[in-house]
Motif scaffolding. Structure first.
Motif, PDB file in Angstrom:
ATOM      1  N   ALA A   1      -1.158 -24.880 -44.150  1.00 16.74           N
ATOM      2  CA  ALA A   1      -0.717 -25.821 -45.180  1.00 16.74           C
ATOM      3  C   ALA A   1      -1.831 -26.111 -46.177  1.00 16.74           C
ATOM      4  N   GLN A   2      -3.066 -26.141 -45.706  1.00 14.56           N
ATOM      5  CA  GLN A   2      -4.202 -26.393 -46.592  1.00 14.56           C
ATOM      6  C   GLN A   2      -4.527 -25.186 -47.467  1.00 14.56           C
ATOM      7  N   GLN A   3      -4.431 -23.981 -46.896  1.00  8.19           N
ATOM      8  CA  GLN A   3      -4.860 -22.776 -47.601  1.00  8.19           C
ATOM      9  C   GLN A   3      -3.746 -22.149 -48.443  1.00  8.19           C
ATOM     10  N   ARG A   4      -2.500 -22.428 -48.124  1.00 10.13           N
ATOM     11  CA  ARG A   4      -1.340 -21.967 -48.893  1.00 10.13           C
ATOM     12  C   ARG A   4      -1.393 -20.464 -49.175  1.00 10.13           C
ATOM     13  N   PRO A   5      -1.355 -19.647 -48.134  1.00 13.45           N
ATOM     14  CA  PRO A   5      -1.440 -18.194 -48.335  1.00 13.45           C
ATOM     15  C   PRO A   5      -0.224 -17.645 -49.080  1.00 13.45           C
ATOM     16  N   ASP A   6      -0.443 -16.533 -49.761  1.00 14.32           N
ATOM     17  CA  ASP A   6       0.655 -15.841 -50.431  1.00 14.32           C
ATOM     18  C   ASP A   6       1.470 -15.018 -49.441  1.00 14.32           C
ATOM     19  N   VAL A   7       0.826 -14.534 -48.397  1.00 16.56           N
ATOM     20  CA  VAL A   7       1.509 -13.773 -47.358  1.00 16.56           C
ATOM     21  C   VAL A   7       0.760 -13.982 -46.046  1.00 16.56           C
ATOM     22  N   VAL A   8       1.506 -13.989 -44.947  1.00 18.16           N
ATOM     23  CA  VAL A   8       0.938 -14.089 -43.599  1.00 18.16           C
ATOM     24  C   VAL A   8       1.179 -12.773 -42.880  1.00 18.16           C
ATOM     25  N   VAL A   9       0.148 -12.219 -42.282  1.00 14.61           N
ATOM     26  CA  VAL A   9       0.255 -10.994 -41.495  1.00 14.61           C
ATOM     27  C   VAL A   9       0.130 -11.347 -40.023  1.00 14.61           C
ATOM     28  N   LEU A  10       1.104 -10.903 -39.219  1.00 17.06           N
ATOM     29  CA  LEU A  10       1.038 -11.010 -37.755  1.00 17.06           C
ATOM     30  C   LEU A  10       0.869  -9.599 -37.210  1.00 17.06           C
ATOM     31  N   SER A  11      -0.324  -9.286 -36.721  1.00 16.84           N
ATOM     32  CA  SER A  11      -0.597  -7.912 -36.317  1.00 16.84           C
ATOM     33  C   SER A  11      -0.390  -7.681 -34.816  1.00 16.84           C
ATOM     34  N   GLY A  12       0.760  -8.122 -34.316  1.00 15.42           N
ATOM     35  CA  GLY A  12       1.197  -7.731 -32.984  1.00 15.42           C
ATOM     36  C   GLY A  12       0.790  -8.631 -31.841  1.00 15.42           C
TER      37      GLY A  12
ATOM     38  N   VAL B   1      -2.009  -2.493 -38.474  1.00 14.85           N
ATOM     39  CA  VAL B   1      -1.691  -1.854 -37.196  1.00 14.85           C
ATOM     40  C   VAL B   1      -1.887  -2.891 -36.093  1.00 14.85           C
ATOM     41  N   HIS B   2      -1.638  -2.511 -34.857  1.00 16.81           N
ATOM     42  CA  HIS B   2      -1.937  -3.445 -33.760  1.00 16.81           C
ATOM     43  C   HIS B   2      -3.242  -3.062 -33.078  1.00 16.81           C
ATOM     44  N   GLN B   3      -3.307  -1.877 -32.471  1.00 17.22           N
ATOM     45  CA  GLN B   3      -4.529  -1.462 -31.787  1.00 17.22           C
ATOM     46  C   GLN B   3      -5.618  -1.150 -32.816  1.00 17.22           C
ATOM     47  N   PRO B   4      -6.878  -1.390 -32.471  1.00 18.93           N
ATOM     48  CA  PRO B   4      -7.956  -1.241 -33.453  1.00 18.93           C
ATOM     49  C   PRO B   4      -8.170   0.203 -33.895  1.00 18.93           C
ATOM     50  N   ALA B   5      -8.387   0.379 -35.199  1.00 17.13           N
ATOM     51  CA  ALA B   5      -8.668   1.703 -35.744  1.00 17.13           C
ATOM     52  C   ALA B   5     -10.142   2.072 -35.600  1.00 17.13           C
ATOM     53  N   ALA B   6     -10.985   1.083 -35.312  1.00 19.64           N
ATOM     54  CA  ALA B   6     -12.406   1.310 -35.053  1.00 19.64           C
ATOM     55  C   ALA B   6     -12.905   0.174 -34.175  1.00 19.64           C
TER      56      ALA B   6
ATOM     57  N   SER C   1      -5.248 -14.088 -54.900  1.00 18.71           N
ATOM     58  CA  SER C   1      -4.233 -14.043 -53.853  1.00 18.71           C
ATOM     59  C   SER C   1      -4.892 -14.273 -52.498  1.00 18.71           C
ATOM     60  N   VAL C   2      -4.167 -14.920 -51.605  1.00 22.35           N
ATOM     61  CA  VAL C   2      -4.679 -15.286 -50.284  1.00 22.35           C
ATOM     62  C   VAL C   2      -3.776 -14.696 -49.208  1.00 22.35           C
ATOM     63  N   LEU C   3      -4.378 -13.999 -48.261  1.00 21.51           N
ATOM     64  CA  LEU C   3      -3.656 -13.414 -47.127  1.00 21.51           C
ATOM     65  C   LEU C   3      -4.184 -14.049 -45.848  1.00 21.51           C
ATOM     66  N   LEU C   4      -3.302 -14.560 -45.023  1.00 25.76           N
ATOM     67  CA  LEU C   4      -3.661 -15.132 -43.727  1.00 25.76           C
ATOM     68  C   LEU C   4      -3.340 -14.112 -42.648  1.00 25.76           C
ATOM     69  N   HIS C   5      -4.369 -13.669 -41.933  1.00 33.04           N
ATOM     70  CA  HIS C   5      -4.231 -12.640 -40.899  1.00 33.04           C
ATOM     71  C   HIS C   5      -4.311 -13.287 -39.515  1.00 33.04           C
ATOM     72  N   ILE C   6      -3.197 -13.229 -38.807  1.00 31.14           N
ATOM     73  CA  ILE C   6      -3.072 -13.814 -37.472  1.00 31.14           C
ATOM     74  C   ILE C   6      -2.712 -12.693 -36.491  1.00 31.14           C
ATOM     75  N   SER C   7      -3.278 -12.720 -35.305  1.00 32.64           N
ATOM     76  CA  SER C   7      -2.966 -11.689 -34.318  1.00 32.64           C
ATOM     77  C   SER C   7      -2.925 -12.280 -32.919  1.00 32.64           C
ATOM     78  N   ASP C   8      -2.236 -11.585 -32.043  1.00 33.59           N
ATOM     79  CA  ASP C   8      -2.279 -11.855 -30.601  1.00 33.59           C
ATOM     80  C   ASP C   8      -2.035 -13.328 -30.281  1.00 33.59           C
ATOM     81  N   THR C   9      -0.952 -13.858 -30.818  1.00 32.65           N
ATOM     82  CA  THR C   9      -0.583 -15.236 -30.515  1.00 32.65           C
ATOM     83  C   THR C   9      -0.096 -15.388 -29.078  1.00 32.65           C
ATOM     84  N   HIS C  10       0.477 -14.332 -28.503  1.00 37.33           N
ATOM     85  CA  HIS C  10       0.906 -14.325 -27.098  1.00 37.33           C
ATOM     86  C   HIS C  10       1.707 -15.581 -26.737  1.00 37.33           C
ATOM     87  N   PHE C  11       2.750 -15.863 -27.531  1.00 37.87           N
ATOM     88  CA  PHE C  11       3.569 -17.040 -27.206  1.00 37.87           C
ATOM     89  C   PHE C  11       4.118 -16.908 -25.797  1.00 37.87           C
ATOM     90  N   GLY C  12       4.015 -18.008 -25.072  1.00 37.35           N
ATOM     91  CA  GLY C  12       4.201 -18.025 -23.630  1.00 37.35           C
ATOM     92  C   GLY C  12       2.904 -18.427 -22.961  1.00 37.35           C
TER      93      GLY C  12
END
Length: 274
Positions: A28-39, A149-154, A2-13
């Motif tokens: 499109a190349q990696q074809r993830p099973d789920v995409v995570v947007l972490s805020g 989560v959004h803010q770092p845990a460590a 399984s493949v997970l794509l983790h994206i964060s802080d896109t700040h559209f605008g």
């Protein structure tokens, strides 16, 4: 696998169109099973920014699990901030601020760490910690258990401690004991993978940089993570049904000279089972 794509802080605008297109191409190349947007999906939580972010998410070709960041709550519109803080977010990404994705190989649990009365800092409550622990306790050995989560845990730098998630000590202790493998986050635009020791079981904090925004740090370009789960590995490299599974955590950075995301680093971790 399984493949997970983790994206964060896109700040559209503040997004850079060429980087957006490069990330869509990578998905499109990696074809993830789920995409995570972490805020911090938008810069100022404006409707036009949420529309652009949703249009981008719809092009990624997989289910998107999103949690809000502090920038996804209106800053200057105080009435909206304190009466309907997530209305604009919900219109684009749904009213569930703490979504869960469960499949045969993955359990991904979203946590809303934003608070309307805090502009920047986030926190996790005792009730949220318990909710996540309950989900984790019900996971199967085959599932990679991921908390978002959004803010770092460590953090790895002293100057980032002020941005660390409030309540992180209690959260990491409880989630490790309940079986968490990874805690994904963003917020500080700095990618790294950091093992957490001294807990009931080891887990890793995985941070992503800013994916497509012009708000990059000098030492960190646009960056995303790809997680691959399912490779079995036994002692001394032997593979088989009874071997442990590796999670490959790949950091991909945007290379301007190639106008594409390229794999920068790979960290292999073996979550504890049994």
């Amino acid at each position: 696998m399984s493949v997970l794509l983790h994206i964060s802080d896109t700040h559209f605008g503040t997004e850079e169109p060429r980087v957006v297109e490069a990330l869509v191409t990578l998905a499109a190349q990696q074809r993830p099973d789920v995409v995570v947007l972490s805020g911090d999906i938008t810069q100022r939580a404006r409707p036009v920014q949420f529309r652009a972010a949703k249009a981008f998410a719809d092009r990624l070709g997989a289910r998107v699990l999103a949690v809000p960041g502090n920038h996804d709550i209106a800053l200057f519109d105080l009435w909206a901030r304190f009466t309907r803080p997530y209305a604009r977010y919900a219109k684009a990404f749904g009213s569930d601020l703490e979504p869960v994705h469960a499949s045969q190989d993955l359990l991904v649990i979203g946590v809303n760490t934003t608070r309307p009365w805090r502009f920047k800092n986030g926190e996790v409550s005792a009730a949220q910690i318990d909710r996540v622990a309950t989900w984790l306790a019900g996971a199967s050995a085959q599932q990679l258990r991921v908390v978002v989560v959004h803010q770092p845990a460590a953090v790895i730098r002293a100057e980032d401690r002020a941005d660390q998630l409030r309540g992180h000590h209690a959260a990491l202790r409880a989630w490790a004991a309940a079986g968490a493998d990874l805690v994904l986050g963003g917020h500080i635009h700095l990618p790294y993978t950091l093992a957490q020791h001294g807990l009931a079981r080891r887990l890793w904090v995985v941070q992503a940089g800013t994916a497509v925004s012009s708000r990059i740090r000098l030492e960190a370009p646009h960056s995303i993570n790809i997680l691959r789960w399912g490779e079995s590995r036994g002692e001394q490299g032997r593979r088989g049904a009874d071997a442990g599974k590796d999670c490959l955590i790949e950091q991909w950075d945007y290379a301007r000279h190639e106008d594409a995301f390229v794999r920068k680093a790979v960290t292999s971790v073996e979550p504890e089972r049994g």
